[in-house]
Design a protein around this motif. Structure first.
Motif, PDB file in Angstrom:
ATOM      1  N   TRP A  98       0.814  -1.216   0.000  1.00  0.00           N
ATOM      2  CA  TRP A  98       0.000   0.000   0.000  1.00  0.00           C
ATOM      3  C   TRP A  98       0.848   1.266   0.000  1.00  0.00           C
ATOM      4  CZ3 TRP A  98      -4.594  -0.551  -1.657  1.00  0.00           C
ATOM      5  CH2 TRP A  98      -5.368  -1.678  -1.346  1.00  0.00           C
ATOM      6  N   ALA A  99       1.942   1.258   0.724  1.00  0.00           N
ATOM      7  CA  ALA A  99       2.779   2.461   0.785  1.00  0.00           C
ATOM      8  C   ALA A  99       3.287   2.832  -0.603  1.00  0.00           C
ATOM      9  CB  ALA A  99       3.950   2.241   1.750  1.00  0.00           C
ATOM     10  N   ASP A 100       3.677   1.823  -1.379  1.00  0.00           N
ATOM     11  CA  ASP A 100       4.159   2.087  -2.730  1.00  0.00           C
ATOM     12  C   ASP A 100       3.023   2.548  -3.628  1.00  0.00           C
ATOM     13  OD1 ASP A 100       5.877   2.266  -4.877  1.00  0.00           O
ATOM     14  OD2 ASP A 100       5.695   0.153  -5.407  1.00  0.00           O
ATOM     15  N   LEU A 101       1.872   1.862  -3.563  1.00  0.00           N
ATOM     16  CA  LEU A 101       0.745   2.249  -4.408  1.00  0.00           C
ATOM     17  C   LEU A 101       0.297   3.675  -4.137  1.00  0.00           C
ATOM     18  CD1 LEU A 101      -1.645  -0.866  -4.493  1.00  0.00           C
ATOM     19  CD2 LEU A 101      -0.265   0.056  -6.363  1.00  0.00           C
ATOM     20  N   ARG A 102       0.378   4.079  -2.891  1.00  0.00           N
ATOM     21  CA  ARG A 102      -0.134   5.401  -2.516  1.00  0.00           C
ATOM     22  C   ARG A 102       0.943   6.478  -2.511  1.00  0.00           C
ATOM     23  NH1 ARG A 102      -3.640   2.583   2.340  1.00  0.00           N
ATOM     24  NH2 ARG A 102      -5.408   1.915   1.035  1.00  0.00           N
ATOM     25  N   ASP A 115       0.977   9.657  -9.397  1.00  0.00           N
ATOM     26  CA  ASP A 115       1.153  10.484 -10.589  1.00  0.00           C
ATOM     27  C   ASP A 115       1.225   9.610 -11.836  1.00  0.00           C
ATOM     28  OD1 ASP A 115       1.847  13.106 -11.913  1.00  0.00           O
ATOM     29  OD2 ASP A 115       3.652  11.945 -12.393  1.00  0.00           O
ATOM     30  N   ARG A 116       1.962   8.506 -11.766  1.00  0.00           N
ATOM     31  CA  ARG A 116       2.116   7.600 -12.909  1.00  0.00           C
ATOM     32  C   ARG A 116       0.773   7.029 -13.347  1.00  0.00           C
ATOM     33  NH1 ARG A 116       5.335   1.768 -12.690  1.00  0.00           N
ATOM     34  NH2 ARG A 116       4.924   1.152 -14.847  1.00  0.00           N
ATOM     35  N   TRP A 143     -14.663  -6.250 -18.423  1.00  0.00           N
ATOM     36  CA  TRP A 143     -13.948  -6.685 -17.237  1.00  0.00           C
ATOM     37  C   TRP A 143     -12.971  -5.591 -16.845  1.00  0.00           C
ATOM     38  CZ3 TRP A 143     -13.703  -8.948 -22.023  1.00  0.00           C
ATOM     39  CH2 TRP A 143     -12.457  -9.011 -22.680  1.00  0.00           C
ATOM     40  N   ILE A 144     -12.032  -5.876 -15.978  1.00  0.00           N
ATOM     41  CA  ILE A 144     -11.133  -4.830 -15.489  1.00  0.00           C
ATOM     42  C   ILE A 144      -9.688  -5.286 -15.564  1.00  0.00           C
ATOM     43  CG2 ILE A 144     -12.892  -3.897 -13.925  1.00  0.00           C
ATOM     44  CD1 ILE A 144     -11.360  -5.228 -11.597  1.00  0.00           C
ATOM     45  N   GLU A 145      -8.779  -4.334 -15.502  1.00  0.00           N
ATOM     46  CA  GLU A 145      -7.354  -4.580 -15.286  1.00  0.00           C
ATOM     47  C   GLU A 145      -6.921  -3.792 -14.065  1.00  0.00           C
ATOM     48  OE1 GLU A 145      -5.691  -5.266 -19.854  1.00  0.00           O
ATOM     49  OE2 GLU A 145      -5.565  -3.276 -18.933  1.00  0.00           O
ATOM     50  N   VAL A 146      -6.143  -4.406 -13.205  1.00  0.00           N
ATOM     51  CA  VAL A 146      -5.617  -3.723 -12.021  1.00  0.00           C
ATOM     52  C   VAL A 146      -4.093  -3.766 -12.065  1.00  0.00           C
ATOM     53  CG1 VAL A 146      -7.625  -4.154 -10.577  1.00  0.00           C
ATOM     54  CG2 VAL A 146      -5.815  -5.855 -10.661  1.00  0.00           C
ATOM     55  N   TRP A 147      -3.473  -2.738 -11.511  1.00  0.00           N
ATOM     56  CA  TRP A 147      -2.010  -2.673 -11.513  1.00  0.00           C
ATOM     57  C   TRP A 147      -1.486  -3.177 -10.178  1.00  0.00           C
ATOM     58  CZ3 TRP A 147       2.301  -0.341  -9.239  1.00  0.00           C
ATOM     59  CH2 TRP A 147       3.482  -0.447  -9.994  1.00  0.00           C
ATOM     60  N   LEU A 148      -0.786  -4.318 -10.223  1.00  0.00           N
ATOM     61  CA  LEU A 148      -0.188  -4.925  -9.035  1.00  0.00           C
ATOM     62  C   LEU A 148       1.294  -5.183  -9.304  1.00  0.00           C
ATOM     63  CD1 LEU A 148      -3.027  -7.496  -8.209  1.00  0.00           C
ATOM     64  CD2 LEU A 148      -2.522  -5.376  -6.964  1.00  0.00           C
ATOM     65  N   GLY A 149       1.968  -4.142  -9.779  1.00  0.00           N
ATOM     66  CA  GLY A 149       3.344  -4.287 -10.250  1.00  0.00           C
ATOM     67  C   GLY A 149       3.384  -4.550 -11.731  1.00  0.00           C
ATOM     68  N   ASP A 150       2.318  -5.067 -12.256  1.00  0.00           N
ATOM     69  CA  ASP A 150       2.059  -5.261 -13.678  1.00  0.00           C
ATOM     70  C   ASP A 150       0.537  -5.265 -13.820  1.00  0.00           C
ATOM     71  OD1 ASP A 150       2.405  -5.634 -16.335  1.00  0.00           O
ATOM     72  OD2 ASP A 150       3.320  -7.625 -16.202  1.00  0.00           O
ATOM     73  N   TRP A 151       0.056  -5.037 -15.035  1.00  0.00           N
ATOM     74  CA  TRP A 151      -1.383  -5.034 -15.242  1.00  0.00           C
ATOM     75  C   TRP A 151      -1.904  -6.467 -15.290  1.00  0.00           C
ATOM     76  CZ3 TRP A 151      -4.123  -0.880 -14.428  1.00  0.00           C
ATOM     77  CH2 TRP A 151      -3.531   0.382 -14.586  1.00  0.00           C
TER      78      TRP A 151
END
Length: 281
Positions: free
Chosen positions: A97-101, A107-108, A221-229
Motif C-alpha cells: 500500500w505504501a508504494d501504491l499510494r 502520478d504515474r 472486465w477490469i485490469e488492475v495494476w499490481l506491479g504489472d497489469w
C-alpha cells in the motif's frame, strides 16, 4: 491452453426517414497484446464508406468512416480471428500500500485512479471498500473487493442501461457486466489501486466445441495494476483467459463504446446488435 476464435459483431441502424449523412467511429478491432494475437480483422459497412484507422489516446484501434449520401439504414460489421491464451495468476510480489499510494505511483497512474461520472462512489461504497479491504495486502484486497461486488450486484440483463452509474447499480443491486466493472473500478480506485475498464467478448462455454457458433454479447472486465497489469473478470470472478477477447480499454464505458456517431437528418432510429463467436481451434 490456446483458443482460436472468430468474432462477428454486427450493429444495424434503421432510420424513420432518410439520413443525409452520418459520421461514425467503431472500436471493433481486437488488440494484439500479451496473451492475445489478432490474425485478421476488418470492418465492413453497408452502405460502403471510405475508412481510416487510428489509435486513440487509450491505445485502442478506431475505424472512422462517414457516409455522405442519403441512406435509411446503416449496418456495421466487425469480423476478426484471434488467438488467445490461458489466464495468468495475479502477481505475487506486487507493491504494498505504501508504494501504491506514493506520490510517484499516484502520478504515474493518475488516470487509472481518477473517478469518472460512471465510477464515482458514494459514502456507503467508500466505507464498504475500506471495510472489506481491512488489513489485507493489495492483491488479496482486489479479490475481496470483487467478491463483494459479485455478491452485491446480481447479473441481470436488461436491468440497467449504458448511462447507469456505479452508484445506481450498487443501490439497485443488479446490473450487467458493464455495471459490475464500474462498481469494481469505483471501489478499487477508492482504495488506491490503479484500475482500468476493458471491453471485448467472452465465449460463454468453458468447453467451447470447435466449429460451433454461439450467440454472445460484448463483455466488460477490469485490469488492475499490481506491479504489472492483471486482467480480472468480476462478473464471473475469474481471471481473463482464453475465452476472453480484448478489444479496448479506458477509464470507463464511455472510452470504449463499440460504435458511436452523429447523423444529419430527422426521425428516430432502431438499433440491433448481434455477436457471434466460433471456436476454430
Amino acid at each position: 491452453m490456446t483458443w482460436r476464435l472468430r468474432i462477428q459483431h454486427t450493429t444495424g441502424y434503421r432510420y424513420d426517414t432518410e439520413v443525409v449523412s452520418s459520421y461514425n467511429e467503431a472500436r471493433l478491432t481486437p488488440q494484439t497484446s500479451p496473451g492475445q494475437l489478432t490474425l485478421e480483422s476488418r470492418v465492413r459497412t453497408v452502405p460502403d464508406a471510405k475508412q481510416y484507422r487510428y489509435w486513440d489516446y487509450w491505445g485502442t484501434q478506431v475505424t472512422a468512416f462517414d457516409v455522405q449520401h442519403p441512406h435509411q439504414e446503416l449496418v456495421v460489421t466487425g469480423q476478426s480471428v484471434v488467438d488467445t491464451t490461458a489466464a495468468v495468476p495475479a502477481p505475487v510480489d506486487g507493491p504494498g500500500w505504501a508504494d501504491l499510494r506514493s506520490p510517484e505511483q499516484r502520478d504515474r497512474h493518475c488516470e487509472a485512479l481518477s473517478a469518472t461520472r460512471r465510477t464515482t462512489p458514494d459514502a456507503e461504497m467508500s466505507a464498504a471498500a475500506l471495510e472489506v479491504a481491512g488489513d489485507l495486502p493489495p492483491r488479496e484486497a482486489v479479490l475481496a473487493v470483487t467478491d463483494l461486488v459479485h455478491g452485491r450486484v446480481a447479473y441481470q440483463p436488461g436491468s440497467t442501461g449504458v448511462q447507469t452509474s456505479a452508484v445506481e447499480a450498487w443501490r439497485l443491486g443488479r446490473g450487467v457486466c458493464q455495471d459490475i466493472a464500474h462498481v469494481s473500478l469505483a471501489l478499487l480506485r477508492e482504495l488506491g489501486v490503479p484500475a482500468r475498464y476493458v471491453s471485448g467478448y467472452l465465449h460463454p462455454d468453458p468447453d467451447g466445441d470447435v466449429d460451433t457458433t454461439v450467440t454472445a454479447e460484448s463483455h466488460a472486465w477490469i485490469e488492475v495494476w499490481l506491479g504489472d497489469w492483471w486482467a480480472f473478470d468480476p462478473t464471473n470472478t475469474i481471471p481473463a483467459g482464453a475465452r476472453h477477447v480484448f478489444v479496448a480499454r479506458g477509464r470507463e464505458y464511455g472510452d470504449v463504446t463499440p460504435l458511436k456517431g452523429i447523423y444529419s437528418g430527422t426521425g428516430s432510429h432502431a438499433l440491433g446488435v448481434t455477436v457471434e463467436l466460433t471456436r476454430l481451434a
